[in-house]
Scaffold this motif. Structure first.
Motif, PDB file in Angstrom:
ATOM      1  N   ARG A   1      37.033 -10.765  36.378  1.00 53.01           N
ATOM      2  CA  ARG A   1      38.032 -11.058  37.395  1.00 53.01           C
ATOM      3  C   ARG A   1      37.437 -11.889  38.527  1.00 53.01           C
ATOM      4  O   ARG A   1      38.047 -12.849  39.003  1.00 53.01           O
ATOM      5  CB  ARG A   1      38.614  -9.742  37.934  1.00 53.01           C
ATOM      6  CG  ARG A   1      39.466  -9.874  39.193  1.00 53.01           C
ATOM      7  CD  ARG A   1      40.566 -10.907  39.073  1.00 53.01           C
ATOM      8  NE  ARG A   1      41.471 -10.603  37.980  1.00 53.01           N
ATOM      9  CZ  ARG A   1      42.442 -11.448  37.582  1.00 53.01           C
ATOM     10  NH1 ARG A   1      42.572 -12.625  38.177  1.00 53.01           N
ATOM     11  NH2 ARG A   1      43.236 -11.112  36.601  1.00 53.01           N
TER      12      ARG A   1
ATOM     13  N   ARG B   1      39.939  -9.203  26.985  1.00 52.11           N
ATOM     14  CA  ARG B   1      39.266  -8.204  27.817  1.00 52.11           C
ATOM     15  C   ARG B   1      37.862  -7.906  27.311  1.00 52.11           C
ATOM     16  O   ARG B   1      36.978  -7.550  28.087  1.00 52.11           O
ATOM     17  CB  ARG B   1      40.107  -6.914  27.832  1.00 52.11           C
ATOM     18  CG  ARG B   1      41.451  -7.068  28.506  1.00 52.11           C
ATOM     19  CD  ARG B   1      41.304  -7.303  29.997  1.00 52.11           C
ATOM     20  NE  ARG B   1      42.564  -7.519  30.664  1.00 52.11           N
ATOM     21  CZ  ARG B   1      43.355  -6.564  31.120  1.00 52.11           C
ATOM     22  NH1 ARG B   1      42.993  -5.292  30.965  1.00 52.11           N
ATOM     23  NH2 ARG B   1      44.488  -6.862  31.719  1.00 52.11           N
TER      24      ARG B   1
ATOM     25  N   THR C   1      38.704 -11.014  31.510  1.00 51.92           N
ATOM     26  CA  THR C   1      40.134 -11.265  31.680  1.00 51.92           C
ATOM     27  C   THR C   1      40.720 -11.843  30.403  1.00 51.92           C
ATOM     28  O   THR C   1      40.044 -12.573  29.666  1.00 51.92           O
ATOM     29  CB  THR C   1      40.359 -12.242  32.840  1.00 51.92           C
ATOM     30  OG1 THR C   1      39.459 -13.357  32.698  1.00 51.92           O
ATOM     31  CG2 THR C   1      40.090 -11.561  34.177  1.00 51.92           C
TER      32      THR C   1
ATOM     33  N   GLU D   1      46.094 -13.429  31.758  1.00 49.15           N
ATOM     34  CA  GLU D   1      45.553 -13.585  33.112  1.00 49.15           C
ATOM     35  C   GLU D   1      45.104 -15.019  33.366  1.00 49.15           C
ATOM     36  O   GLU D   1      45.264 -15.547  34.475  1.00 49.15           O
ATOM     37  CB  GLU D   1      44.399 -12.595  33.315  1.00 49.15           C
ATOM     38  CG  GLU D   1      44.850 -11.137  33.330  1.00 49.15           C
ATOM     39  CD  GLU D   1      43.688 -10.173  33.310  1.00 49.15           C
ATOM     40  OE1 GLU D   1      43.393  -9.591  34.367  1.00 49.15           O
ATOM     41  OE2 GLU D   1      43.076 -10.006  32.225  1.00 49.15           O
TER      42      GLU D   1
ATOM     43  N   LYS E   1      48.291 -17.091  33.996  1.00 47.36           N
ATOM     44  CA  LYS E   1      48.800 -16.847  35.342  1.00 47.36           C
ATOM     45  C   LYS E   1      47.956 -17.589  36.380  1.00 47.36           C
ATOM     46  O   LYS E   1      48.486 -18.252  37.289  1.00 47.36           O
ATOM     47  CB  LYS E   1      48.811 -15.344  35.635  1.00 47.36           C
ATOM     48  CG  LYS E   1      49.387 -14.950  36.994  1.00 47.36           C
ATOM     49  CD  LYS E   1      49.465 -13.425  37.108  1.00 47.36           C
ATOM     50  CE  LYS E   1      50.104 -12.994  38.427  1.00 47.36           C
ATOM     51  NZ  LYS E   1      49.233 -13.276  39.587  1.00 47.36           N
TER      52      LYS E   1
END
Length: 406
Positions: free
Chosen positions: A223, A369, A386, A390, A393
């Motif tokens: 992240r 992930r 991620t 993700e 986005k």
């Protein structure tokens, strides 16, 4: 173009046998149960495929470009095409449990998702004539342990291209696009791919600029790492002239003198160079990323025998020649550069058969992930990275101001 490819007779190879509602004793197996077997049955007479535009041609775009009709004539498998507009559309079509497509020409952002959702079947590669002629590096990209899920079709790399008249000094890496000072220098004249996977190039830039981030595989980001790449892209955004989906758009920008530096494929470099334009393509110093499209077998395939014949057909040097010339991509079978097939200049420009170059390419895989590369690198025990949702986005927020484009 001359077509020399031959499909093995049905009795000479083995193929995936799919238990689609087949009975075993008194128990009926559900639709979508797939088994790998060792015998090839007769073709079922039909083949339903999913593809992005330009990757399968039946003469509709140009009567001289057709590798579907000869396949149908030789195998009796009539090909039906579902052409989708985007990778997201492709994933949704293949993940629709009510649809039973036999195969899909999947790019990396789709392939990993289909494997994870079990919407594609394992491939018995020993039963695909010509498989071992395909580039070894590519053959390993869709391997999970001892199981293979795709047959390489075409590939390419992401390069930095610049206008030699206006980009001085000559740029040598991704910093030309992502470093704030350099981006401002060419403000309004930067060109970027319009793909969430382009985040990886920003990650490569950060890998050298900020070592404290600890970026390894640019397609496996935590992240914190993803957020850092997103900030780089957001800061770059005011200086970008276009985010291209079609290579022709970026070609027009450079040909018209509207672009100075851009993220491109070898195709754009080749086309513009042959047209006499003052451009130069370079392998970025921070690392070259790449992609592969592969044929995958649908988990609910209705025509597995025809699908295996298609896998053999599209791996042949002659079909590989046609797809390479038509779509401006590198063939997965380097034999497409043998004999009187592809011209030497094309093969050099696209690095066909260049094992040293291929070994340096960081090939894209679907972000997930679970950290680690698709072909064995990285720490696969970690699950703090991620996923593609993700990434998508982050891409739209950074490049489109948070407005998702249909």
């Amino acid at each position: 173009m001359r077509l020399r490819a031959k499909v093995l007779a049905s009795g000479m190879a083995a193929v995936l046998v799919t238990a689609l509602g087949a009975c075993s004793g008194d128990e009926e197996e559900p639709v979508g149960t797939v088994r790998v077997a060792s015998t090839l049955g007769p073709g079922e007479g039909a083949l339903n495929l999913v593809t992005l535009p330009g990757y399968i041609e039946n003469g509709g775009s140009d009567p001289r470009v057709d590798w579907v009709t000869p396949f149908q004539e030789r195998t009796g498998c009539k090909v039906g095409l579902k052409v989708v507009g985007t990778a997201q559309d492709m994933a949704e079509v293949m993940q629709n449990k009510s649809r039973r497509y036999d195969g899909v020409a999947a790019p990396p952002e789709v392939a990993g998702r289909l494997i994870a959702s079990e919407d594609v079947a394992p491939v018995n590669t020993g039963l695909v004539d010509g498989y071992r002629k395909l580039e070894p590096r590519l053959r390993n990209l869709l391997r999970r342990g001892k199981t293979v899920y795709g047959v390489p079709y075409v590939w390419g790399s992401n390069l930095l291209m610049y206008d030699t008249r206006s980009a001085q000094p000559a740029p040598s890496g991704w910093a030309a696009l992502f470093d704030p000072a350099q981006a401002r220098r060419y403000s309004g004249r930067l060109v970027m791919r319009d793909s969430p996977l382009a985040i990886a190039e920003a990650a490569l830039y950060l890998r050298g600029k900020d070592r404290d981030l600890g970026i390894g595989d640019p397609y496996s980001l935590t992240r914190e790492q993803l957020d850092a790449a997103k900030r780089v892209l957001a800061e770059q955004r005011p200086h970008v002239k276009m985010y291209w989906e079609l290579p022709a758009d970026s070609i027009s920008a450079f040909a018209g003198g509207e672009a100075a530096v851009g993220q491109v494929w070898p195709y754009q470099v080749d086309v513009l160079s042959r047209a006499g334009k003052s451009v130069q393509g370079v392998a970025p110093s921070e690392g070259v990323t790449g992609w592969m499209n592969a044929w995958m077998i649908g988990a609910r395939a209705e025509h597995p025998n025809c699908m295996y014949q298609w896998l053999q057909w599209t791996a042949s040097p002659d079909v590989q020649q046609q797809i390479a010339e038509w779509s401006g991509v590198a063939p997965a079978n380097p034999q497409a550069c043998g004999g009187d097939r592809l011209r030497a200049a094309f093969c050099n420009a696209y690095h066909v058969g260049d094992r040293d170059y291929l070994d340096k390419v960081i090939f894209a895989h679907t972000p997930s992930r679970q950290c680690g590369t698709a072909d064995g690198g990285g720490d696969k025990g970690r699950r703090d990275c991620t996923d593609y949702a993700e990434w998508t986005k982050a891409w739209f927020e950074a490049t489109k101001g948070g407005k998702r484009v249909p």
